[in-house]
Design a protein around this motif. Structure first.
Motif, PDB file in Angstrom:
ATOM      1  N   TYR A  33       5.792  54.828   8.577  1.00  0.00           N
ATOM      2  CA  TYR A  33       4.442  54.356   8.296  1.00  0.00           C
ATOM      3  C   TYR A  33       4.183  52.965   8.884  1.00  0.00           C
ATOM      4  CZ  TYR A  33       4.268  58.397   5.332  1.00  0.00           C
ATOM      5  OH  TYR A  33       4.311  59.690   4.890  1.00  0.00           O
ATOM      6  N   LYS A  34       5.197  52.126   8.911  1.00  0.00           N
ATOM      7  CA  LYS A  34       5.048  50.806   9.521  1.00  0.00           C
ATOM      8  C   LYS A  34       4.734  50.948  11.003  1.00  0.00           C
ATOM      9  CE  LYS A  34       7.484  46.577  10.621  1.00  0.00           C
ATOM     10  NZ  LYS A  34       8.770  45.938  10.783  1.00  0.00           N
ATOM     11  N   ASN A  35       5.399  51.884  11.655  1.00  0.00           N
ATOM     12  CA  ASN A  35       5.191  52.086  13.083  1.00  0.00           C
ATOM     13  C   ASN A  35       3.920  52.878  13.380  1.00  0.00           C
ATOM     14  OD1 ASN A  35       7.604  50.731  13.527  1.00  0.00           O
ATOM     15  ND2 ASN A  35       8.794  52.602  13.449  1.00  0.00           N
ATOM     16  N   ALA A  36       3.501  53.717  12.457  1.00  0.00           N
ATOM     17  CA  ALA A  36       2.319  54.555  12.682  1.00  0.00           C
ATOM     18  C   ALA A  36       1.019  53.770  12.540  1.00  0.00           C
ATOM     19  CB  ALA A  36       2.316  55.733  11.717  1.00  0.00           C
ATOM     20  N   TYR A  37       1.025  52.739  11.725  1.00  0.00           N
ATOM     21  CA  TYR A  37      -0.190  51.968  11.465  1.00  0.00           C
ATOM     22  C   TYR A  37       0.036  50.518  11.879  1.00  0.00           C
ATOM     23  CZ  TYR A  37      -1.139  56.105   8.743  1.00  0.00           C
ATOM     24  OH  TYR A  37      -1.321  57.404   8.354  1.00  0.00           O
ATOM     25  N   THR A  38      -0.555  50.140  12.973  1.00  0.00           N
ATOM     26  CA  THR A  38      -0.367  48.779  13.482  1.00  0.00           C
ATOM     27  C   THR A  38      -1.114  47.776  12.606  1.00  0.00           C
ATOM     28  OG1 THR A  38      -2.250  49.048  14.972  1.00  0.00           O
ATOM     29  CG2 THR A  38      -0.076  49.549  15.854  1.00  0.00           C
ATOM     30  N   ARG A  39      -0.551  46.586  12.567  1.00  0.00           N
ATOM     31  CA  ARG A  39      -1.146  45.503  11.796  1.00  0.00           C
ATOM     32  C   ARG A  39      -1.396  44.331  12.731  1.00  0.00           C
ATOM     33  NH1 ARG A  39       2.696  47.843  10.137  1.00  0.00           N
ATOM     34  NH2 ARG A  39       4.208  46.323  10.762  1.00  0.00           N
ATOM     35  N   LYS A  41      -1.464  41.200  11.689  1.00  0.00           N
ATOM     36  CA  LYS A  41      -0.613  40.093  11.251  1.00  0.00           C
ATOM     37  C   LYS A  41       0.531  40.641  10.413  1.00  0.00           C
ATOM     38  CE  LYS A  41      -4.423  36.978  11.488  1.00  0.00           C
ATOM     39  NZ  LYS A  41      -5.415  36.191  10.854  1.00  0.00           N
ATOM     40  N   GLU A  42       1.633  39.918  10.435  1.00  0.00           N
ATOM     41  CA  GLU A  42       2.835  40.361   9.720  1.00  0.00           C
ATOM     42  C   GLU A  42       2.985  39.670   8.366  1.00  0.00           C
ATOM     43  OE1 GLU A  42       5.185  42.732  10.352  1.00  0.00           O
ATOM     44  OE2 GLU A  42       3.960  43.389  12.028  1.00  0.00           O
ATOM     45  N   TYR A  43       2.004  39.804   7.505  1.00  0.00           N
ATOM     46  CA  TYR A  43       2.133  39.310   6.144  1.00  0.00           C
ATOM     47  C   TYR A  43       1.297  40.181   5.222  1.00  0.00           C
ATOM     48  CZ  TYR A  43      -2.173  36.831   7.394  1.00  0.00           C
ATOM     49  OH  TYR A  43      -3.428  36.513   7.828  1.00  0.00           O
ATOM     50  N   GLY A  44       1.589  40.084   3.939  1.00  0.00           N
ATOM     51  CA  GLY A  44       0.939  40.954   2.968  1.00  0.00           C
ATOM     52  C   GLY A  44      -0.296  40.335   2.348  1.00  0.00           C
ATOM     53  N   SER A  45      -0.756  40.954   1.296  1.00  0.00           N
ATOM     54  CA  SER A  45      -1.982  40.514   0.625  1.00  0.00           C
ATOM     55  C   SER A  45      -1.842  39.127  -0.007  1.00  0.00           C
ATOM     56  CB  SER A  45      -2.393  41.532  -0.435  1.00  0.00           C
ATOM     57  OG  SER A  45      -1.378  41.638  -1.407  1.00  0.00           O
ATOM     58  N   THR A  46      -0.619  38.687  -0.237  1.00  0.00           N
ATOM     59  CA  THR A  46      -0.396  37.365  -0.811  1.00  0.00           C
ATOM     60  C   THR A  46      -0.512  36.263   0.231  1.00  0.00           C
ATOM     61  OG1 THR A  46       1.975  37.504  -0.402  1.00  0.00           O
ATOM     62  CG2 THR A  46       1.184  38.272  -2.557  1.00  0.00           C
ATOM     63  N   GLY A  47      -0.466  36.644   1.494  1.00  0.00           N
ATOM     64  CA  GLY A  47      -0.493  35.662   2.570  1.00  0.00           C
ATOM     65  C   GLY A  47       0.891  35.159   2.929  1.00  0.00           C
ATOM     66  N   ASP A  56       4.868  35.710   4.324  1.00  0.00           N
ATOM     67  CA  ASP A  56       5.587  36.571   5.262  1.00  0.00           C
ATOM     68  C   ASP A  56       6.757  37.267   4.565  1.00  0.00           C
ATOM     69  OD1 ASP A  56       7.541  34.632   4.991  1.00  0.00           O
ATOM     70  OD2 ASP A  56       7.479  33.976   7.067  1.00  0.00           O
ATOM     71  N   TYR A  57       7.416  38.164   5.290  1.00  0.00           N
ATOM     72  CA  TYR A  57       8.494  38.990   4.741  1.00  0.00           C
ATOM     73  C   TYR A  57       9.627  38.152   4.159  1.00  0.00           C
ATOM     74  CZ  TYR A  57      12.631  41.937   4.704  1.00  0.00           C
ATOM     75  OH  TYR A  57      13.787  42.569   4.322  1.00  0.00           O
ATOM     76  N   GLU A  58      10.097  37.172   4.920  1.00  0.00           N
ATOM     77  CA  GLU A  58      11.246  36.378   4.471  1.00  0.00           C
ATOM     78  C   GLU A  58      10.918  35.602   3.188  1.00  0.00           C
ATOM     79  OE1 GLU A  58      14.380  36.445   5.477  1.00  0.00           O
ATOM     80  OE2 GLU A  58      13.811  37.986   6.915  1.00  0.00           O
ATOM     81  N   THR A  59       9.716  35.087   3.086  1.00  0.00           N
ATOM     82  CA  THR A  59       9.313  34.358   1.880  1.00  0.00           C
ATOM     83  C   THR A  59       9.269  35.290   0.680  1.00  0.00           C
ATOM     84  OG1 THR A  59       8.017  32.843   3.254  1.00  0.00           O
ATOM     85  CG2 THR A  59       7.546  32.866   0.886  1.00  0.00           C
ATOM     86  N   CYS A  60       8.676  36.453   0.869  1.00  0.00           N
ATOM     87  CA  CYS A  60       8.609  37.437  -0.225  1.00  0.00           C
ATOM     88  C   CYS A  60       9.998  37.882  -0.647  1.00  0.00           C
ATOM     89  CB  CYS A  60       7.782  38.652   0.197  1.00  0.00           C
ATOM     90  SG  CYS A  60       6.023  38.308   0.310  1.00  0.00           S
ATOM     91  N   LYS A  61      10.872  38.080   0.328  1.00  0.00           N
ATOM     92  CA  LYS A  61      12.239  38.497   0.021  1.00  0.00           C
ATOM     93  C   LYS A  61      12.948  37.433  -0.814  1.00  0.00           C
ATOM     94  CE  LYS A  61      16.499  40.095   2.115  1.00  0.00           C
ATOM     95  NZ  LYS A  61      17.238  40.392   3.330  1.00  0.00           N
ATOM     96  N   GLY A  62      12.759  36.178  -0.459  1.00  0.00           N
ATOM     97  CA  GLY A  62      13.376  35.093  -1.212  1.00  0.00           C
ATOM     98  C   GLY A  62      12.834  34.984  -2.621  1.00  0.00           C
TER      99      GLY A  62
END
Length: 110
Positions: A68-74, A76-82, A84-90
């Motif tokens: 699904y990540k590859n099927a639907y392009t975005r 920007k690479e961040y979520g609704s919180t604004g 990024d992935y590494e911040t959310c993971k932390g």
């Protein structure tokens, strides 16, 4: 005929990593525990609903392969919180969750 399905699930689990920062809350660990429940006897397990088993496998395969990540392009690479992935993971690591719980308990007791 659970044996081929069991082998497919086991192969899929080999590609699904376990996040050490989320011990007890990790999706990979949860899926492994559910597989142990569903296939109690391993390859010798008799499945009640093979179609449902196949559907679950296909859904998990799509998630693990980022279908699904590859099927639907975005744009920007961040979520609704604004964030990024590494911040959310932390933020969602067990260490931070424990720290937040401790601070919340301290705030409540004040």
């Amino acid at each position: 005929m659970a044996a081929p399905r069991y082998r497919k699930f086991m192969k899929l689990l080999g590609h699904w990593c376990v996040d050490k920062d989320k011990v007890g809350r990790d999706l990979g660990s949860f899926i492994r525990s559910q597989l142990a429940v569903e296939f109690k006897l391993g390859e010798a397990t008799q499945l009640a609903n093979e179609t449902e088993c196949d559907e679950k496998y296909e859904s998990l395969r799509k998630i693990s392969s980022n279908f699904y990540k590859n099927a639907y392009t975005r744009a920007k690479e961040y979520g609704s919180t604004g964030l990024d992935y590494e911040t959310c993971k932390g933020i969602t690591s067990n260490e931070v969750m424990i720290e937040l719980t401790t601070k919340s308990a301290e705030d409540i007791s004040k």
